[in-house]
Design a protein around this motif. Structure first.
Motif, PDB file in Angstrom:
ATOM      1  N   LEU A 179      -4.409  23.562 -26.283  1.00 21.30           N
ATOM      2  CA  LEU A 179      -3.273  24.467 -26.961  1.00 21.30           C
ATOM      3  C   LEU A 179      -3.674  25.200 -27.882  1.00 21.30           C
ATOM      4  CD1 LEU A 179       0.552  23.091 -27.268  1.00 21.30           C
ATOM      5  CD2 LEU A 179      -0.608  25.436 -28.183  1.00 21.30           C
ATOM      6  N   LYS A 180      -3.844  26.415 -27.634  1.00 18.81           N
ATOM      7  CA  LYS A 180      -4.626  27.407 -28.916  1.00 18.81           C
ATOM      8  C   LYS A 180      -3.717  28.525 -29.121  1.00 18.81           C
ATOM      9  CE  LYS A 180      -8.120  28.389 -26.256  1.00 18.81           C
ATOM     10  NZ  LYS A 180      -7.255  28.340 -25.156  1.00 18.81           N
ATOM     11  N   PRO A 181      -3.021  28.480 -30.098  1.00 18.47           N
ATOM     12  CA  PRO A 181      -1.835  29.564 -30.559  1.00 18.47           C
ATOM     13  C   PRO A 181      -2.357  31.094 -30.171  1.00 18.47           C
ATOM     14  CG  PRO A 181      -1.490  27.629 -31.783  1.00 18.47           C
ATOM     15  CD  PRO A 181      -2.969  27.239 -31.279  1.00 18.47           C
ATOM     16  N   GLY A 182      -1.781  31.732 -29.698  1.00 13.25           N
ATOM     17  CA  GLY A 182      -2.036  32.969 -29.246  1.00 13.25           C
ATOM     18  C   GLY A 182      -3.049  33.309 -28.180  1.00 13.25           C
ATOM     19  N   ASN A 183      -3.617  32.306 -27.608  1.00 12.30           N
ATOM     20  CA  ASN A 183      -4.714  32.362 -26.547  1.00 12.30           C
ATOM     21  C   ASN A 183      -3.867  32.146 -25.030  1.00 12.30           C
ATOM     22  OD1 ASN A 183      -6.970  31.419 -28.722  1.00 12.30           O
ATOM     23  ND2 ASN A 183      -6.956  33.368 -28.033  1.00 12.30           N
ATOM     24  N   VAL A 184      -4.472  32.489 -24.118  1.00 10.92           N
ATOM     25  CA  VAL A 184      -4.147  31.898 -22.733  1.00 10.92           C
ATOM     26  C   VAL A 184      -4.500  30.348 -22.701  1.00 10.92           C
ATOM     27  CG1 VAL A 184      -4.536  32.209 -20.358  1.00 10.92           C
ATOM     28  CG2 VAL A 184      -4.143  34.248 -21.835  1.00 10.92           C
ATOM     29  N   HIS A 185      -3.823  29.457 -22.085  1.00  9.28           N
ATOM     30  CA  HIS A 185      -3.976  28.139 -22.093  1.00  9.28           C
ATOM     31  C   HIS A 185      -3.327  27.334 -20.914  1.00  9.28           C
ATOM     32  CE1 HIS A 185      -0.720  27.662 -24.716  1.00  9.28           C
ATOM     33  NE2 HIS A 185      -1.335  28.605 -25.679  1.00  9.28           N
ATOM     34  N   ALA A 186      -3.632  26.138 -20.837  1.00  6.66           N
ATOM     35  CA  ALA A 186      -2.773  25.588 -20.089  1.00  6.66           C
ATOM     36  C   ALA A 186      -1.153  25.485 -19.890  1.00  6.66           C
ATOM     37  CB  ALA A 186      -3.343  24.122 -19.504  1.00  6.66           C
ATOM     38  N   TYR A 187      -0.719  25.370 -21.337  1.00 10.14           N
ATOM     39  CA  TYR A 187       0.293  25.468 -21.737  1.00 10.14           C
ATOM     40  C   TYR A 187       1.127  26.773 -21.355  1.00 10.14           C
ATOM     41  CZ  TYR A 187      -0.567  20.804 -24.117  1.00 10.14           C
ATOM     42  OH  TYR A 187      -0.859  19.643 -24.354  1.00 10.14           O
ATOM     43  N   ALA A 204      -0.730  13.284 -33.691  1.00  9.57           N
ATOM     44  CA  ALA A 204       0.685  13.116 -33.106  1.00  9.57           C
ATOM     45  C   ALA A 204       0.995  14.120 -31.850  1.00  9.57           C
ATOM     46  CB  ALA A 204       1.675  13.352 -34.335  1.00  9.57           C
ATOM     47  N   ALA A 205       0.103  14.880 -31.448  1.00 11.77           N
ATOM     48  CA  ALA A 205       0.367  15.774 -30.621  1.00 11.77           C
ATOM     49  C   ALA A 205       1.305  16.781 -30.723  1.00 11.77           C
ATOM     50  CB  ALA A 205       0.557  15.217 -29.250  1.00 11.77           C
ATOM     51  N   PRO A 206       1.254  17.735 -31.824  1.00  5.91           N
ATOM     52  CA  PRO A 206       2.286  18.301 -32.234  1.00  5.91           C
ATOM     53  C   PRO A 206       2.573  19.603 -31.391  1.00  5.91           C
ATOM     54  CG  PRO A 206       0.596  19.049 -33.553  1.00  5.91           C
ATOM     55  CD  PRO A 206      -0.126  17.812 -32.671  1.00  5.91           C
ATOM     56  N   VAL A 207       2.602  19.362 -30.308  1.00  5.06           N
ATOM     57  CA  VAL A 207       2.946  20.674 -29.001  1.00  5.06           C
ATOM     58  C   VAL A 207       4.121  21.571 -29.710  1.00  5.06           C
ATOM     59  CG1 VAL A 207       3.773  21.241 -26.644  1.00  5.06           C
ATOM     60  CG2 VAL A 207       2.192  19.080 -27.201  1.00  5.06           C
ATOM     61  N   ALA A 248       5.166  22.472 -32.570  1.00  9.89           N
ATOM     62  CA  ALA A 248       4.884  23.580 -33.662  1.00  9.89           C
ATOM     63  C   ALA A 248       3.813  24.314 -33.259  1.00  9.89           C
ATOM     64  CB  ALA A 248       4.583  22.581 -34.830  1.00  9.89           C
ATOM     65  N   LEU A 249       2.835  24.066 -32.362  1.00  6.19           N
ATOM     66  CA  LEU A 249       1.834  24.699 -31.929  1.00  6.19           C
ATOM     67  C   LEU A 249       2.391  25.848 -30.920  1.00  6.19           C
ATOM     68  CD1 LEU A 249      -1.063  22.465 -31.484  1.00  6.19           C
ATOM     69  CD2 LEU A 249      -1.038  24.210 -33.157  1.00  6.19           C
ATOM     70  N   LEU A 250       3.324  25.385 -30.061  1.00  3.99           N
ATOM     71  CA  LEU A 250       3.847  26.414 -29.091  1.00  3.99           C
ATOM     72  C   LEU A 250       4.690  27.657 -29.887  1.00  3.99           C
ATOM     73  CD1 LEU A 250       4.788  24.375 -25.784  1.00  3.99           C
ATOM     74  CD2 LEU A 250       3.097  26.140 -26.118  1.00  3.99           C
ATOM     75  N   ALA A 251       5.568  27.090 -30.708  1.00  6.04           N
ATOM     76  CA  ALA A 251       6.141  28.065 -31.503  1.00  6.04           C
ATOM     77  C   ALA A 251       5.215  29.267 -32.053  1.00  6.04           C
ATOM     78  CB  ALA A 251       7.027  27.220 -32.575  1.00  6.04           C
ATOM     79  N   PHE A 252       4.080  28.619 -32.713  1.00  4.12           N
ATOM     80  CA  PHE A 252       3.117  29.808 -33.178  1.00  4.12           C
ATOM     81  C   PHE A 252       2.619  30.494 -32.254  1.00  4.12           C
ATOM     82  CE2 PHE A 252      -1.096  30.291 -35.571  1.00  4.12           C
ATOM     83  CZ  PHE A 252      -0.567  31.386 -36.266  1.00  4.12           C
ATOM     84  N   ASP A 253       2.409  29.876 -30.777  1.00  2.00           N
ATOM     85  CA  ASP A 253       1.792  30.796 -29.798  1.00  2.00           C
ATOM     86  C   ASP A 253       2.777  31.781 -29.293  1.00  2.00           C
ATOM     87  OD1 ASP A 253      -0.059  30.452 -27.226  1.00  2.00           O
ATOM     88  OD2 ASP A 253       1.883  30.204 -26.445  1.00  2.00           O
ATOM     89  N   ARG A 254       4.056  31.424 -29.247  1.00  2.00           N
ATOM     90  CA  ARG A 254       5.035  32.371 -28.807  1.00  2.00           C
ATOM     91  C   ARG A 254       5.024  33.419 -29.731  1.00  2.00           C
ATOM     92  NH1 ARG A 254       7.716  27.998 -27.344  1.00  2.00           N
ATOM     93  NH2 ARG A 254       8.852  27.618 -29.176  1.00  2.00           N
ATOM     94  N   ASP A 255       5.071  33.218 -31.020  1.00  2.00           N
ATOM     95  CA  ASP A 255       5.314  34.342 -32.208  1.00  2.00           C
ATOM     96  C   ASP A 255       3.959  35.392 -32.139  1.00  2.00           C
ATOM     97  OD1 ASP A 255       6.120  35.326 -34.447  1.00  2.00           O
ATOM     98  OD2 ASP A 255       4.278  34.491 -35.240  1.00  2.00           O
TER      99      ASP A 255
END
Length: 248
Positions: free
Chosen positions: A23-31, A183-186, A188-195
């Motif tokens: 999960l890499k915020p801002g990039n294309v990834h499996a999520y 803790a696998a903070p999915v 929080a990271l997805l929120a940054f990813d969407r932003d």
């Protein structure tokens, strides 16, 4: 003794797929997809670019050109130029059992030397993540966040200007400081990813550095006679998007 081209190609594909699963915020990834690109484009790009990147005896320029040509023919867009520019010298050095520094000296390119100095600096980020007991996918996320938080992403700077690049770096630094990747903070990271994606921001250089870091680590391990850690696919807890992205 250098590594066989087939092994170099396999390790390159593995690094590309491992980067996609993280999960890499801002990039294309499996999520999540983004920026008008899908995970399947990157999976295909990894497959078709691996043989020319690892071509026996080829010089760096030929590896990059052949891999870009194969990628463009397969997916019709540039998905991996930055990755290839970073990984081609690594592949040639591994095959010839020489150092990346020697390959870059042969190119006489100071800019390339600076890029690989950045990769060496990121090495401790991967080691620290492993020492903390993070799963491989979250180690990859840790490396990506380390790049994103430490250095203004050059792709963001080129597309949006220095102020936006600086802001993204600061946002990533603040986010990283408050995260426990164990803790696998999915969420929080997805929120940054969407932003980031809603703002049209794609920190592609940080993703390219992440692939190159994983590839360099795998090559170093293989040359030392250790287990290279080939990436076998998406891990437990990761969406099935990448597994099914190529229609399999």
């Amino acid at each position: 003794m250098g590594l066989a081209p087939a092994l170099v190609a396999a390790l390159y594909r593995s690094a590309c797929l491992a980067e996609l699963d993280a999960l890499k915020p801002g990039n294309v990834h499996a999520y999540a997809a983004g920026h008008r690109m899908a995970v399947a484009d990157f999976v295909t790009s990894a497959e078709v670019s691996a043989p020319p990147l690892a071509a026996a005896g080829a010089r760096v320029g030929a590896r990059v050109l052949g891999a870009v040509a194969a990628t463009m023919e397969a997916v019709g867009q540039n998905t991996n130029l930055g990755i290839l520019l970073l990984c081609a010298p690594l592949a040639r050095a591994a095959e010839r059992a020489t150092s990346v520094a020697a390959v870059l000296a042969d190119l006489d390119a100071r800019d390339s030397q600076d890029v690989f100095a950045a990769i060496r600096r990121a090495g401790p980020a991967l080691a620290a993540a492993r020492a903390a007991g993070l799963a491989p996918t979250w180690c990859t996320t840790a490396v990506h966040l380390a790049y994103l938080a430490a250095v203004e992403d050059s792709h963001v700077r080129r597309k949006h200007g220095p102020a936006v690049a600086a802001a993204v770096r600061a946002e990533a630094e603040a986010l990283r400081a408050g995260l426990d990747l164990g803790a696998a903070p999915v969420a929080a990271l997805l929120a940054f990813d969407r932003d980031l994606k809603e703002r049209g921001i794609n920190p592609g250089t940080s993703a390219d550095f992440t692939v190159a870091t994983l590839f360099a680590d795998a090559l170093r391990t293989a040359r030392a006679g250790g287990h290279a850690g080939l990436h076998a696919g998406a891990r437990e807890g990761i969406p099935a998007a990448r597994d099914n992205a190529d229609g399999t």
